[in-house]
Design an enzyme around this catalytic site. Structure first.
Site, PDB file in Angstrom:
ATOM      1  N   HIS A  63       0.906  -1.191   0.065  1.00 44.05           N
ATOM      2  CA  HIS A  63      -0.076  -0.078  -0.232  1.00 44.05           C
ATOM      3  C   HIS A  63       1.034   1.521  -0.013  1.00 44.05           C
ATOM      4  O   HIS A  63       0.576   2.250  -0.639  1.00 44.05           O
ATOM      5  CB  HIS A  63      -0.924  -0.161   1.245  1.00 44.05           C
ATOM      6  CG  HIS A  63      -2.053  -0.971   1.005  1.00 44.05           C
ATOM      7  ND1 HIS A  63      -2.036  -2.222   2.006  1.00 44.05           N
ATOM      8  CD2 HIS A  63      -3.083  -1.345  -0.015  1.00 44.05           C
ATOM      9  CE1 HIS A  63      -2.887  -3.060   1.733  1.00 44.05           C
ATOM     10  NE2 HIS A  63      -3.587  -2.565   0.607  1.00 44.05           N
ATOM     11  N   ASP A  87      -9.801  -3.963   1.142  1.00 47.89           N
ATOM     12  CA  ASP A  87      -9.386  -4.214   2.492  1.00 47.89           C
ATOM     13  C   ASP A  87      -8.976  -2.725   2.986  1.00 47.89           C
ATOM     14  O   ASP A  87      -8.775  -2.678   4.267  1.00 47.89           O
ATOM     15  CB  ASP A  87      -7.777  -4.654   2.230  1.00 47.89           C
ATOM     16  CG  ASP A  87      -6.966  -4.071   1.554  1.00 47.89           C
ATOM     17  OD1 ASP A  87      -6.657  -3.060   1.335  1.00 47.89           O
ATOM     18  OD2 ASP A  87      -6.424  -5.135   0.381  1.00 47.89           O
ATOM     19  N   GLU A 107     -15.492  -0.574  -5.123  1.00 46.61           N
ATOM     20  CA  GLU A 107     -15.112  -1.842  -5.038  1.00 46.61           C
ATOM     21  C   GLU A 107     -16.239  -2.756  -5.626  1.00 46.61           C
ATOM     22  O   GLU A 107     -17.336  -2.616  -5.115  1.00 46.61           O
ATOM     23  CB  GLU A 107     -14.806  -2.072  -3.562  1.00 46.61           C
ATOM     24  CG  GLU A 107     -14.820  -3.873  -3.094  1.00 46.61           C
ATOM     25  CD  GLU A 107     -13.586  -4.675  -3.637  1.00 46.61           C
ATOM     26  OE1 GLU A 107     -12.503  -4.047  -3.768  1.00 46.61           O
ATOM     27  OE2 GLU A 107     -14.058  -5.450  -4.384  1.00 46.61           O
ATOM     28  N   ASP A 139     -18.962  -1.694 -10.251  1.00 47.45           N
ATOM     29  CA  ASP A 139     -17.929  -1.985 -11.052  1.00 47.45           C
ATOM     30  C   ASP A 139     -17.050  -0.809 -11.543  1.00 47.45           C
ATOM     31  O   ASP A 139     -17.434   0.055 -12.044  1.00 47.45           O
ATOM     32  CB  ASP A 139     -18.759  -2.517 -12.363  1.00 47.45           C
ATOM     33  CG  ASP A 139     -17.651  -3.117 -13.429  1.00 47.45           C
ATOM     34  OD1 ASP A 139     -16.590  -2.684 -13.608  1.00 47.45           O
ATOM     35  OD2 ASP A 139     -18.223  -3.893 -14.200  1.00 47.45           O
ATOM     36  N   GLY A 140     -15.581  -0.855 -11.241  1.00 47.25           N
ATOM     37  CA  GLY A 140     -14.939   0.082 -11.401  1.00 47.25           C
ATOM     38  C   GLY A 140     -14.801   0.622 -12.940  1.00 47.25           C
ATOM     39  O   GLY A 140     -14.560   1.814 -13.230  1.00 47.25           O
ATOM     40  N   ASP A 158      -6.176  -0.694  -7.410  1.00 48.34           N
ATOM     41  CA  ASP A 158      -5.600  -1.720  -6.631  1.00 48.34           C
ATOM     42  C   ASP A 158      -6.362  -2.749  -6.849  1.00 48.34           C
ATOM     43  O   ASP A 158      -7.169  -3.036  -5.898  1.00 48.34           O
ATOM     44  CB  ASP A 158      -5.897  -1.018  -5.113  1.00 48.34           C
ATOM     45  CG  ASP A 158      -5.634  -1.999  -3.990  1.00 48.34           C
ATOM     46  OD1 ASP A 158      -4.766  -2.842  -4.481  1.00 48.34           O
ATOM     47  OD2 ASP A 158      -5.740  -1.570  -2.883  1.00 48.34           O
ATOM     48  N   SER A 160      -7.029  -6.912  -8.249  1.00 42.72           N
ATOM     49  CA  SER A 160      -6.796  -8.643  -8.248  1.00 42.72           C
ATOM     50  C   SER A 160      -5.670  -8.626  -9.585  1.00 42.72           C
ATOM     51  O   SER A 160      -5.854  -7.585 -10.363  1.00 42.72           O
ATOM     52  CB  SER A 160      -7.662  -9.366  -7.970  1.00 42.72           C
ATOM     53  OG  SER A 160      -8.625  -8.865  -7.355  1.00 42.72           O
ATOM     54  N   ASP A 161      -5.197  -9.865  -9.491  1.00 43.97           N
ATOM     55  CA  ASP A 161      -4.331 -10.248 -10.795  1.00 43.97           C
ATOM     56  C   ASP A 161      -5.630 -10.524 -12.058  1.00 43.97           C
ATOM     57  O   ASP A 161      -6.802 -10.294 -11.519  1.00 43.97           O
ATOM     58  CB  ASP A 161      -3.935 -11.542 -10.751  1.00 43.97           C
ATOM     59  CG  ASP A 161      -3.015 -11.619  -9.540  1.00 43.97           C
ATOM     60  OD1 ASP A 161      -2.215 -10.533  -9.248  1.00 43.97           O
ATOM     61  OD2 ASP A 161      -2.797 -12.587  -8.770  1.00 43.97           O
TER      62      ASP A 161
HETATM   63  N1  SPD Z   1      -1.229 -11.140  -6.675  1.00 46.06           N
HETATM   64  C1  SPD Z   1      -1.871 -10.463  -6.043  1.00 46.06           C
HETATM   65  C2  SPD Z   1      -1.846  -8.892  -6.584  1.00 46.06           C
HETATM   66  C3  SPD Z   1      -3.103  -8.281  -5.606  1.00 46.06           C
HETATM   67  C4  SPD Z   1      -3.058  -6.903  -5.761  1.00 46.06           C
HETATM   68  N2  SPD Z   1      -3.913  -6.349  -5.073  1.00 46.06           N
HETATM   69  C5  SPD Z   1      -3.951  -6.556  -3.510  1.00 46.06           C
HETATM   70  C6  SPD Z   1      -4.908  -5.755  -2.853  1.00 46.06           C
HETATM   71  C7  SPD Z   1      -4.197  -5.029  -1.699  1.00 46.06           C
HETATM   72  N3  SPD Z   1      -5.045  -3.947  -1.130  1.00 46.06           N
END
Ligand code: SPD
Length: 287
Positions: A63, A87, A107, A139-140, A158, A160-161
């Site tokens: 972060h 988070d 989110e 939805d972003g 920020d 996920s993959d």
């Molecule tokens: N491989 C995981 C990548 C996730 C990136 N985002 C994580 C969220 C933390 N706030």
């Protein structure tokens, strides 16, 4: 099952990245499987669809590197957009700046926010009660599409993959839309995956941002629980990026409050591009 310590692994391209711990929560939201694990070494951790997202012990590596290069180097930072970030860690870091007047945190998965507030309170911390933070379950991509031109000073991605429901956050058209809703001197800051374990998507992100924005720069550091450990964050803008140059009083205050980020760390991190990535970005075939 809940009380038995066990190895919990992220499987990635023939490798696995594991932590020993106890599963505190396992549930399926509309979008994904959510696990909260009390790990032996990293404190409580969040795993989504089998991928490590964050942990109490290592979250600052992620972060602080996403937020401070952008916010410490931009003059005007009153309106911020966070896409993902359920988070609360990215919002927490942004709220350290007194100039930040309003954050829209968009989110898609409300359950991620709920479990984070319940199990990972230390991450979002006071951010959840800060009046400057507005949470939108949306939805972003759609949020950005419906936002007026030149609206946000900084956008943080920020996410996920890449996956079935996050793929669109890595497309040229999405980055173009982000550029449209940024102010003239605005900055897009995104997590840009790993040059080792996610090399193809990493290269794709860097090439796209380099093509779409006048300037983009990537920094490298580590997030211990992510596949291969090495991670990256990319910052793009239409104006000169003053990354590493400004040294405001407030920045010095923020340095004191950080576990990982400071200007020396940042200066080094922007020089850390592995040479194979340099070569690939320079190769004519891929232009
Ligand atoms: N491989 C995981 C990548 C996730 C990136 N985002 C994580 C969220 C933390 N706030």
């Amino acid at each position: 099952m809940k009380d038995i310590p066990t190895w919990i692994d992220e499987y990635h391209k023939g490798s696995r990245f594991g932590l020993n711990g106890k599963v505190l929560l396992k549930k399926n939201s509309k979008y994904q499987e959510i696990l909260i694990i009390e790990t032996d070494c990293y404190g409580k951790a969040l795993m989504l669809d089998g991928c490590w997202m964050t942990s109490l012990r290592d979250e600052k590596y992620y972060h602080e590197c996403l937020v401070h290069p952008a916010l410490s180097s931009i003059d005007k930072k009153s309106h911020i957009l966070i896409i993902g970030g359920g988070d609360g860690g990215t919002a927490r870091e942004c709220l350290k700046y007194s100039q930040v007047a309003k954050i829209d945190l968009v989110e898609i998965d409300e359950e991620v926010i709920n479990v984070s507030k319940t199990f990972l309170q230390e991450i979002g911390s006071e951010a959840w009660n800060d009046k400057r933070l507005s949470i939108h379950i949306d939805d972003g991509v759609k949020w950005v599409e419906k936002t007026n031109d030149n609206f946000y000073d900084v956008i943080f991605i920020d996410c996920s993959d890449p996956s079935e429901f996050s793929n669109l956050l890595f497309t040229d058209s999405f980055y173009r839309e982000c550029k449209r809703i940024l102010t003239k001197k605005g900055i897009l800051a995104t997590q840009s995956e790993s040059p080792e374990s996610f090399k193809d998507i990493h290269i794709h992100i860097l090439k796209s941002l380099n093509k779409i924005f006048k300037l983009s720069k990537t920094m490298y550091s580590f997030v211990p629980i992510y596949p291969s450990g090495i991670w990256s964050w990319t910052f793009a803008s239409e104006e000169e990026l003053n990354l590493s140059k400004l040294y405001y009083k407030e920045v010095m205050r923020i340095e004191k409050d950080c576990d990982v980020w400071n200007l020396n760390f940042q200066n080094a991190a922007f020089q850390m591009m592995p040479n194979k990535i340099v070569k690939e970005l320079n190769s004519k075939n891929d232009q």
